[in-house]
Each structure stands twice: as C-alpha cells, then as structure tokens.
Scaffold this motif. Sequence first.
Motif, PDB file in Angstrom:
ATOM      1  N   GLU A 178      37.860   8.668  -4.881  1.00  0.00           N
ATOM      2  CA  GLU A 178      36.482   8.339  -5.256  1.00  0.00           C
ATOM      3  C   GLU A 178      36.219   8.647  -6.733  1.00  0.00           C
ATOM      4  N   GLU A 220      37.959  -2.331  -4.101  1.00  0.00           N
ATOM      5  CA  GLU A 220      37.123  -1.934  -2.954  1.00  0.00           C
ATOM      6  C   GLU A 220      37.833  -2.269  -1.642  1.00  0.00           C
ATOM      7  N   GLU A 227      33.370   0.476   2.521  1.00  0.00           N
ATOM      8  CA  GLU A 227      34.107  -0.074   1.371  1.00  0.00           C
ATOM      9  C   GLU A 227      34.198  -1.606   1.457  1.00  0.00           C
ATOM     10  N   HIS A 287      31.051  -2.810   0.178  1.00  0.00           N
ATOM     11  CA  HIS A 287      31.032  -2.785  -1.304  1.00  0.00           C
ATOM     12  C   HIS A 287      31.727  -4.028  -1.869  1.00  0.00           C
ATOM     13  N   GLU A 318      29.205   9.162  -2.839  1.00  0.00           N
ATOM     14  CA  GLU A 318      30.559   9.084  -2.283  1.00  0.00           C
ATOM     15  C   GLU A 318      31.377  10.319  -2.677  1.00  0.00           C
TER      16      GLU A 318
HETATM   17 FE1  FEO Z   1      33.351   1.680  -2.960  1.00  0.00          FE
HETATM   18 FE2  FEO Z   1      34.033   4.590  -2.160  1.00  0.00          FE
HETATM   19  O1  FEO Z   1      33.543   3.405  -3.479  1.00  0.00           O
END
Ligand code: FEO
Length: 170
Positions: free
Chosen positions: A94, A17, A50, A53, A130
């Motif tokens: 992705e 990520e 990201e 994430h 995404e």
């Molecule tokens: Fe964290 Fe774009 O997936």
Amino acid sequence: MISDRMQTAFNDQINAELYSSYLYLSMAAYFESISLSGFANWMKAQAREEHFHAMKMYDYLGERGGRILLQPIQGPETEWASPLAVFAGVAAHEAHVTGLINNMVSLARAENDYASESFLRWFVDEQVEEEQAADEIVQKLKLLEGFPGGLFMLDRELAQRVFVEPAAPA
Ligand code: FEO
C-alpha cells in the motif's frame, strides 16, 4: 480529450490496481490453506475493493475519451512465513501504491490536467485509509506474537469485514 502521457499513466495504474486485487486474492488463498477463514474473508473483501479501484479508473479514462488498454497482470506471491509476514506485505504494498498515486497527481499537474487531478484526490484520501488499515493489523499481530488464542480472536474480527461499493456521487 486526455493526453497520451496521462492515458498511459491511467492504463498502468489500472494494471497496478488489478495486480493488487490479484495479490490480495493470493493472500486470501494462503489464509484458506492455514484455516484462518476470517483473515481470508478480509483479503477477499480487499481484493474486491482493489477491483473497484481499477474499474473506477477504467470508467474515468473512458469518460475522458481515452483508450483503455489492458496489460498482462504479474503473477502474485503465493507463500508467506506467517500472518504477520502477509500483513507486513500488505502495508509495504500500500505504501508503494501511495507513491504511484502521488506520481499520477504530479503528472496531472505537469500536464495541466485539472480534471484528472480532481479525480485522483479520491485515491489520495483512500490511500491514507488503506495504509492505516494495514498498519493497524500489523500492530495487532505484533502484540499477539506468542499468543495463538489471540490470533483466533482476530480471525473472528476479520471475518466481519464486508466490502460495499461506495455509491456514485449524485
Ligand atoms: Fe487501490 Fe489498495 O490501493
């Protein structure tokens, strides 16, 4: 306490990520270099997303008593042939990340780690969005090929994107 295999998988995914964030920031820098500031804005928002994430996984691993072990982040690409080449790269990346998340779900099931399986559900759903967002821009860029005016209209549209961190569930 989380299993060693699951801990390793989360640490690897935190790295993936963070790499995604770094890649999209590099794409933002490319767009700045060709004066498409709206495209650059979209990529900077994506880079922040990201990073979010990565932090979501970082926090979860800590909550489960795992050890967070940060790894070196691979250097991203820095040059692309066109805006379409950049977004084709986003779509491919992705799709790759979706595969990584799916592998984590499979591992969580194999380890009977229902908490991680439940946690990862959010990422499974997120990947659908995404991939769809990247594919939509690829399609628009294909339609605009040969019409530079359209590129500037799309640049204005992408300038509107703002990343807002989702609120934690109550
Ligand atoms: Fe964290 Fe774009 O997936």
